[in-house]
Design a protein around this motif. Structure first.
Motif, PDB file in Angstrom:
ATOM      1  N   MET A  27       0.834  -1.199   0.000  1.00 33.31           N
ATOM      2  CA  MET A  27       0.000   0.000   0.000  1.00 33.31           C
ATOM      3  C   MET A  27       0.869   1.250   0.000  1.00 33.31           C
ATOM      4  N   ASP A  28       1.916   1.256   0.827  1.00 31.32           N
ATOM      5  CA  ASP A  28       2.826   2.399   0.866  1.00 31.32           C
ATOM      6  C   ASP A  28       3.475   2.619  -0.494  1.00 31.32           C
ATOM      7  N   ASP A  29       3.896   1.532  -1.129  1.00 32.38           N
ATOM      8  CA  ASP A  29       4.518   1.638  -2.444  1.00 32.38           C
ATOM      9  C   ASP A  29       3.535   2.203  -3.462  1.00 32.38           C
ATOM     10  N   ALA A  30       2.309   1.689  -3.467  1.00 32.94           N
ATOM     11  CA  ALA A  30       1.289   2.174  -4.407  1.00 32.94           C
ATOM     12  C   ALA A  30       0.972   3.646  -4.153  1.00 32.94           C
ATOM     13  N   ALA A  31       0.873   4.023  -2.877  1.00 32.45           N
ATOM     14  CA  ALA A  31       0.564   5.413  -2.535  1.00 32.45           C
ATOM     15  C   ALA A  31       1.678   6.347  -2.984  1.00 32.45           C
ATOM     16  N   CYS A  32       2.916   5.962  -2.746  1.00 29.64           N
ATOM     17  CA  CYS A  32       4.044   6.806  -3.164  1.00 29.64           C
ATOM     18  C   CYS A  32       4.071   6.953  -4.680  1.00 29.64           C
ATOM     19  N   ARG A  33       3.797   5.870  -5.384  1.00 31.52           N
ATOM     20  CA  ARG A  33       3.765   5.949  -6.847  1.00 31.52           C
ATOM     21  C   ARG A  33       2.654   6.896  -7.306  1.00 31.52           C
ATOM     22  N   ALA A  34       1.479   6.771  -6.678  1.00 40.21           N
ATOM     23  CA  ALA A  34       0.351   7.640  -7.045  1.00 40.21           C
ATOM     24  C   ALA A  34       0.689   9.108  -6.776  1.00 40.21           C
ATOM     25  N   LEU A  35       1.375   9.364  -5.674  1.00 40.25           N
ATOM     26  CA  LEU A  35       1.745  10.733  -5.310  1.00 40.25           C
ATOM     27  C   LEU A  35       2.957  11.245  -6.085  1.00 40.25           C
ATOM     28  N   GLY A  36       3.694  10.333  -6.714  1.00 38.55           N
ATOM     29  CA  GLY A  36       4.876  10.732  -7.468  1.00 38.55           C
ATOM     30  C   GLY A  36       6.077  11.045  -6.601  1.00 38.55           C
ATOM     31  N   VAL A  37       6.168  10.375  -5.443  1.00 36.34           N
ATOM     32  CA  VAL A  37       7.309  10.581  -4.550  1.00 36.34           C
ATOM     33  C   VAL A  37       7.986   9.239  -4.291  1.00 36.34           C
ATOM     34  N   ASN A  38       9.237   9.302  -3.827  1.00 37.83           N
ATOM     35  CA  ASN A  38       9.921   8.059  -3.478  1.00 37.83           C
ATOM     36  C   ASN A  38       9.506   7.617  -2.074  1.00 37.83           C
ATOM     37  N   ARG A  39       9.913   6.408  -1.693  1.00 39.45           N
ATOM     38  CA  ARG A  39       9.479   5.850  -0.413  1.00 39.45           C
ATOM     39  C   ARG A  39      10.018   6.644   0.775  1.00 39.45           C
ATOM     40  N   THR A  40      11.219   7.173   0.667  1.00 40.00           N
ATOM     41  CA  THR A  40      11.772   7.980   1.756  1.00 40.00           C
ATOM     42  C   THR A  40      10.927   9.229   1.964  1.00 40.00           C
ATOM     43  N   ASP A  41      10.581   9.900   0.885  1.00 37.53           N
ATOM     44  CA  ASP A  41       9.738  11.095   0.985  1.00 37.53           C
ATOM     45  C   ASP A  41       8.360  10.727   1.535  1.00 37.53           C
ATOM     46  N   GLY A  42       7.842   9.585   1.110  1.00 34.81           N
ATOM     47  CA  GLY A  42       6.552   9.119   1.629  1.00 34.81           C
ATOM     48  C   GLY A  42       6.600   8.865   3.122  1.00 34.81           C
ATOM     49  N   ARG A  43       7.712   8.286   3.586  1.00 32.29           N
ATOM     50  CA  ARG A  43       7.874   8.038   5.023  1.00 32.29           C
ATOM     51  C   ARG A  43       7.902   9.360   5.786  1.00 32.29           C
ATOM     52  N   CYS A  44       8.562  10.360   5.214  1.00 29.42           N
ATOM     53  CA  CYS A  44       8.624  11.674   5.870  1.00 29.42           C
ATOM     54  C   CYS A  44       7.248  12.345   5.879  1.00 29.42           C
ATOM     55  N   LEU A  45       6.489  12.204   4.805  1.00 28.92           N
ATOM     56  CA  LEU A  45       5.118  12.741   4.796  1.00 28.92           C
ATOM     57  C   LEU A  45       4.298  12.109   5.913  1.00 28.92           C
ATOM     58  N   ASP A  46       4.491  10.809   6.129  1.00 28.12           N
ATOM     59  CA  ASP A  46       3.767  10.118   7.196  1.00 28.12           C
ATOM     60  C   ASP A  46       4.140  10.679   8.567  1.00 28.12           C
ATOM     61  N   VAL A  47       5.425  10.937   8.782  1.00 31.39           N
ATOM     62  CA  VAL A  47       5.870  11.504  10.067  1.00 31.39           C
ATOM     63  C   VAL A  47       5.236  12.877  10.278  1.00 31.39           C
ATOM     64  N   ILE A  48       5.268  13.708   9.252  1.00 33.67           N
ATOM     65  CA  ILE A  48       4.685  15.046   9.375  1.00 33.67           C
ATOM     66  C   ILE A  48       3.185  14.941   9.651  1.00 33.67           C
ATOM     67  N   ASP A  49       2.522  13.997   8.988  1.00 30.44           N
ATOM     68  CA  ASP A  49       1.083  13.823   9.198  1.00 30.44           C
ATOM     69  C   ASP A  49       0.781  13.360  10.623  1.00 30.44           C
ATOM     70  N   ARG A  50       1.559  12.425  11.139  1.00 28.20           N
ATOM     71  CA  ARG A  50       1.317  11.898  12.484  1.00 28.20           C
ATOM     72  C   ARG A  50       1.662  12.897  13.576  1.00 28.20           C
ATOM     73  N   GLU A  51       2.722  13.671  13.376  1.00 25.94           N
ATOM     74  CA  GLU A  51       3.226  14.524  14.451  1.00 25.94           C
ATOM     75  C   GLU A  51       2.846  15.990  14.312  1.00 25.94           C
ATOM     76  N   GLY A  52       2.222  16.344  13.188  1.00 24.88           N
ATOM     77  CA  GLY A  52       1.894  17.750  12.983  1.00 24.88           C
ATOM     78  C   GLY A  52       3.112  18.494  12.500  1.00 24.88           C
ATOM     79  N   PRO A  53       3.044  19.805  12.432  1.00 21.08           N
ATOM     80  CA  PRO A  53       4.231  20.541  11.991  1.00 21.08           C
ATOM     81  C   PRO A  53       5.442  20.143  12.832  1.00 21.08           C
ATOM     82  N   VAL A  54       6.541  19.800  12.153  1.00 19.99           N
ATOM     83  CA  VAL A  54       7.735  19.324  12.849  1.00 19.99           C
ATOM     84  C   VAL A  54       8.960  20.100  12.391  1.00 19.99           C
ATOM     85  N   ALA A  55       9.918  20.196  13.275  1.00 24.01           N
ATOM     86  CA  ALA A  55      11.210  20.778  12.927  1.00 24.01           C
ATOM     87  C   ALA A  55      11.985  19.755  12.113  1.00 24.01           C
TER      88      ALA A  55
END
Length: 157
Positions: A27-55
């Motif tokens: 699912m993560d792979d499919a989502a990253c492909r749909a969004l046009g980002v790599n898996r590392t960027d997708g993982r970072c998007l998930d962190v930002i989503d879970r934690e809110g604005p982050v430094a």
């Protein structure tokens, strides 16, 4: 129908957890492909989503990346319109990274259907939900600790 032994149930549960992890990875792979980002960027998007604005430093810590790598991730996410740098309202010297409405809209199209699980979870008792929460927390904590050990391993090939 015969009842399973505890050993059989543990083996079946282990198999289901592994299969679920594989499905999440797909699912993560499919989502990253749909969004046009790599898996590392997708993982970072998930962190930002879970934690809110982050430094950026917190994003590096949570993602396991260096601060230099996180700077490159943030640059890429800004370029595609999924994240933006904003001032920290509590510290004018600090910059935070937050998700954009564009990412939220696209994320809803991808993950919105998962909201059906709220209905399913609503069928469980508080005690059953606590058990599920504790099981998943224990698994996450173990994986985090084990990943730190495995990161230090180097096998000769």
């Amino acid at each position: 129908m015969s009842r399973q032994t505890k050993r059989e149930l543990i083996a079946e549960l282990t198999s289901e957890v592994r299969a679920a992890q594989g499905a999440v990875d797909q699912m993560d792979d499919a989502a990253c492909r749909a969004l046009g980002v790599n898996r590392t960027d997708g993982r970072c998007l998930d962190v930002i989503d879970r934690e809110g604005p982050v430094a950026a430093g917190r994003l590096a810590e949570a993602s396991g990346l260096t601060t230099a790598a996180v700077t490159a991730v943030i640059d890429r996410l800004e370029r595609v319109g999924y994240a933006r740098r904003v001032g920290d309202p509590n510290d004018r010297r600090r910059v935070l990274v937050e998700l954009t409405p564009l990412l939220r809209e696209r994320a809803e199209a991808i993950w919105g259907p998962f909201s059906v699980f709220n209905e399913v979870l609503g069928r469980y008792t508080v005690e059953q939900l606590e058990l599920l929460r504790d099981f998943h927390r224990m698994g996450r904590e173990y994986n985090e600790a084990r990943a730190a050990v495995v990161r230090q391993m180097r096998f000769d090939t």
